[in-house]
Each structure stands twice: as C-alpha cells, then as structure tokens.
Scaffold this motif. Structure first.
Motif, PDB file in Angstrom:
ATOM      1  N   SER A  63       0.822  -1.215   0.000  1.00  0.00           N
ATOM      2  CA  SER A  63       0.000   0.000   0.000  1.00  0.00           C
ATOM      3  C   SER A  63       0.857   1.267   0.000  1.00  0.00           C
ATOM      4  CB  SER A  63      -0.974   0.000   1.181  1.00  0.00           C
ATOM      5  OG  SER A  63      -0.287   0.116   2.408  1.00  0.00           O
ATOM      6  N   HIS A  64       2.077   1.210   0.529  1.00  0.00           N
ATOM      7  CA  HIS A  64       2.964   2.367   0.485  1.00  0.00           C
ATOM      8  C   HIS A  64       3.312   2.726  -0.960  1.00  0.00           C
ATOM      9  CE1 HIS A  64       3.539   1.454   4.732  1.00  0.00           C
ATOM     10  NE2 HIS A  64       4.054   2.659   4.873  1.00  0.00           N
ATOM     11  N   TYR A  65       3.585   1.718  -1.760  1.00  0.00           N
ATOM     12  CA  TYR A  65       3.972   1.961  -3.146  1.00  0.00           C
ATOM     13  C   TYR A  65       2.788   2.391  -3.994  1.00  0.00           C
ATOM     14  CZ  TYR A  65       8.354   0.249  -1.583  1.00  0.00           C
ATOM     15  OH  TYR A  65       9.520   0.123  -0.880  1.00  0.00           O
ATOM     16  N   ILE A  66       1.639   1.803  -3.761  1.00  0.00           N
ATOM     17  CA  ILE A  66       0.432   2.222  -4.471  1.00  0.00           C
ATOM     18  C   ILE A  66       0.107   3.665  -4.100  1.00  0.00           C
ATOM     19  CG2 ILE A  66      -2.038   1.781  -4.791  1.00  0.00           C
ATOM     20  CD1 ILE A  66      -0.129  -0.280  -6.057  1.00  0.00           C
ATOM     21  N   THR A  67       0.241   4.004  -2.833  1.00  0.00           N
ATOM     22  CA  THR A  67      -0.002   5.376  -2.381  1.00  0.00           C
ATOM     23  C   THR A  67       0.950   6.347  -3.066  1.00  0.00           C
ATOM     24  OG1 THR A  67      -0.818   4.600  -0.249  1.00  0.00           O
ATOM     25  CG2 THR A  67      -0.111   6.892  -0.369  1.00  0.00           C
ATOM     26  N   ALA A  68       2.215   5.989  -3.148  1.00  0.00           N
ATOM     27  CA  ALA A  68       3.193   6.863  -3.807  1.00  0.00           C
ATOM     28  C   ALA A  68       2.800   7.110  -5.264  1.00  0.00           C
ATOM     29  CB  ALA A  68       4.588   6.257  -3.715  1.00  0.00           C
ATOM     30  N   ILE A  69       2.339   6.076  -5.950  1.00  0.00           N
ATOM     31  CA  ILE A  69       1.886   6.237  -7.341  1.00  0.00           C
ATOM     32  C   ILE A  69       0.691   7.177  -7.396  1.00  0.00           C
ATOM     33  CG2 ILE A  69       0.822   5.029  -9.290  1.00  0.00           C
ATOM     34  CD1 ILE A  69       2.627   2.598  -8.472  1.00  0.00           C
ATOM     35  N   LYS A  75      -1.175  14.489  -7.193  1.00  0.00           N
ATOM     36  CA  LYS A  75      -0.484  15.623  -6.563  1.00  0.00           C
ATOM     37  C   LYS A  75      -1.186  16.070  -5.266  1.00  0.00           C
ATOM     38  CE  LYS A  75       1.410  17.439 -10.915  1.00  0.00           C
ATOM     39  NZ  LYS A  75       1.787  16.174 -11.370  1.00  0.00           N
ATOM     40  N   TYR A  76      -1.769  15.097  -4.579  1.00  0.00           N
ATOM     41  CA  TYR A  76      -2.480  15.366  -3.330  1.00  0.00           C
ATOM     42  C   TYR A  76      -1.497  15.658  -2.207  1.00  0.00           C
ATOM     43  CZ  TYR A  76      -5.104  14.315   0.926  1.00  0.00           C
ATOM     44  OH  TYR A  76      -5.653  14.365   2.182  1.00  0.00           O
ATOM     45  N   LYS A  77      -1.757  16.740  -1.490  1.00  0.00           N
ATOM     46  CA  LYS A  77      -0.940  17.118  -0.327  1.00  0.00           C
ATOM     47  C   LYS A  77      -1.872  17.368   0.847  1.00  0.00           C
ATOM     48  CE  LYS A  77       1.986  19.617  -3.431  1.00  0.00           C
ATOM     49  NZ  LYS A  77       2.133  20.942  -3.975  1.00  0.00           N
ATOM     50  N   LEU A  78      -1.406  17.021   2.031  1.00  0.00           N
ATOM     51  CA  LEU A  78      -2.202  17.188   3.239  1.00  0.00           C
ATOM     52  C   LEU A  78      -1.500  18.166   4.182  1.00  0.00           C
ATOM     53  CD1 LEU A  78      -4.729  16.212   4.759  1.00  0.00           C
ATOM     54  CD2 LEU A  78      -3.368  14.332   5.658  1.00  0.00           C
ATOM     55  N   GLY A  85       3.719  18.208   2.771  1.00  0.00           N
ATOM     56  CA  GLY A  85       2.349  17.802   2.468  1.00  0.00           C
ATOM     57  C   GLY A  85       2.290  16.431   1.821  1.00  0.00           C
ATOM     58  N   TYR A  86       3.260  16.157   0.941  1.00  0.00           N
ATOM     59  CA  TYR A  86       3.332  14.830   0.326  1.00  0.00           C
ATOM     60  C   TYR A  86       3.676  13.761   1.366  1.00  0.00           C
ATOM     61  CZ  TYR A  86       3.188  16.714  -4.432  1.00  0.00           C
ATOM     62  OH  TYR A  86       2.803  17.329  -5.585  1.00  0.00           O
ATOM     63  N   LEU A  87       4.627  14.063   2.224  1.00  0.00           N
ATOM     64  CA  LEU A  87       5.047  13.106   3.237  1.00  0.00           C
ATOM     65  C   LEU A  87       3.908  12.766   4.201  1.00  0.00           C
ATOM     66  CD1 LEU A  87       7.508  11.496   4.247  1.00  0.00           C
ATOM     67  CD2 LEU A  87       7.991  13.413   5.791  1.00  0.00           C
ATOM     68  N   ILE A  88       3.224  13.796   4.668  1.00  0.00           N
ATOM     69  CA  ILE A  88       2.097  13.577   5.584  1.00  0.00           C
ATOM     70  C   ILE A  88       0.982  12.819   4.882  1.00  0.00           C
ATOM     71  CG2 ILE A  88       0.258  14.737   6.877  1.00  0.00           C
ATOM     72  CD1 ILE A  88       2.390  16.913   7.537  1.00  0.00           C
ATOM     73  N   LEU A  93      -2.625   8.418   4.037  1.00  0.00           N
ATOM     74  CA  LEU A  93      -3.342   7.560   3.093  1.00  0.00           C
ATOM     75  C   LEU A  93      -3.085   6.087   3.368  1.00  0.00           C
ATOM     76  CD1 LEU A  93      -2.906   9.583  -0.206  1.00  0.00           C
ATOM     77  CD2 LEU A  93      -5.090   8.923   0.838  1.00  0.00           C
ATOM     78  N   VAL A  94      -1.845   5.742   3.659  1.00  0.00           N
ATOM     79  CA  VAL A  94      -1.523   4.348   3.990  1.00  0.00           C
ATOM     80  C   VAL A  94      -2.300   3.917   5.231  1.00  0.00           C
ATOM     81  CG1 VAL A  94       0.305   2.829   4.852  1.00  0.00           C
ATOM     82  CG2 VAL A  94       0.739   4.304   2.879  1.00  0.00           C
ATOM     83  N   PHE A  95      -2.350   4.789   6.220  1.00  0.00           N
ATOM     84  CA  PHE A  95      -3.065   4.472   7.461  1.00  0.00           C
ATOM     85  C   PHE A  95      -4.551   4.217   7.194  1.00  0.00           C
ATOM     86  CE2 PHE A  95      -5.410   5.806  11.282  1.00  0.00           C
ATOM     87  CZ  PHE A  95      -4.848   4.957  12.216  1.00  0.00           C
ATOM     88  N   ILE A  96      -5.199   5.138   6.485  1.00  0.00           N
ATOM     89  CA  ILE A  96      -6.633   4.985   6.205  1.00  0.00           C
ATOM     90  C   ILE A  96      -6.884   3.774   5.303  1.00  0.00           C
ATOM     91  CG2 ILE A  96      -8.679   6.085   5.196  1.00  0.00           C
ATOM     92  CD1 ILE A  96      -7.726   7.342   7.863  1.00  0.00           C
TER      93      ILE A  96
END
Length: 132
Positions: A63-69, A75-78, A85-88, A93-96
């Motif tokens: 899921s980490h790699y899918i999230t990175a893709i 270009k979602y940032k939190l 924003g990308y790191l957070i 996203l991985v958590f949810i």
C-alpha cells in the motif's frame, strides 16, 4: 485546498489504494504471481531480492507503493503545500487504506463464519429429517 476538502480527499483516495493493495496481495486473480513472489521472498539468495519480492505479498508494504503512485498522479498534499504535504499525505493515506483493508478482512471473515454456520445448520436439519 481547504482542510475539509483535504480530509474528504484523504478518505476517498484511500479507497482505490486499499482496493488495489488488497486485490494484488490476496485475491485469486493474482495468485500465481503472488506465489512466485512468496517463493522468491523466502528463498532468494540476496537480501534485496527477498525484500523486493516480499513487497508484493504484504498489503501493508504494498500500500505504500500504491499510495506513492497515487500521489504522483493526483499531486495530493495534506496540511502543507510543499514536500511535507506529500510526506504527511503518504502516511495518512496508507493508514486509512489499511483501516479499510482491516475492516474488509474482518467483514469477509465474519461472512465466512456465518456461511459455515448456516451450512452446518442445514446439514443438521437434513439429518433430522432423514432420521424421522
């Protein structure tokens, strides 16, 4: 983007991430490639080889790699508009997504248990009818 919109995106983007990660790491359609990866992850000669193939067998890791893709695509940032924003967003996203996968696994297991219990009751009923 407002915080409410960012949170909405967080919960929505996690759905396809969870779906892809679960499908690749659990479902029958990817069974043969997954079995190949399991074998390579256990019997690979080099550490890097074993770790690389393990990624395709673990929904959390994958899921980490899918999230990175997805982050590259959307270009979602939190919370922040820069690299933070990308790191957070990556870890959020991985958590949810993993919460979604855990809920799905629990629901799926519960349905299997109910199905087995129903089959057992049907068999008991058939035995009672045959004994009369």
């Amino acid at each position: 983007m407002e915080i409410t919109q960012q949170i909405s995106w967080l919960f929505l983007l996690a759905i396809p991430i969870a779906c892809i990660a679960w499908t690749v790491t659990h479902e029958e359609i990817f069974k043969e490639p997954r079995m190949y990866c399991v074998e390579k992850s256990q019997k690979g000669k080099k550490l890097l080889e074993r770790k690389f193939f393990y990624l395709f067998t673990c929904e959390y890791c994958f899921s980490h790699y899918i999230t990175a893709i997805f982050l590259v695509i959307t270009k979602y940032k939190l919370l922040f508009d820069d690299w933070r924003g990308y790191l957070i967003s990556l870890f959020a996203l991985v958590f949810i997504a993993n919460i979604y996968m855990s809920l799905f696994a629990f629901l799926r297991q519960s349905l299997k248990v109910e199905k087995i219990e129903a089959q057992l009751k049907d068999e008991e009923l058939k035995e009672q009818i045959n004994n009369k």
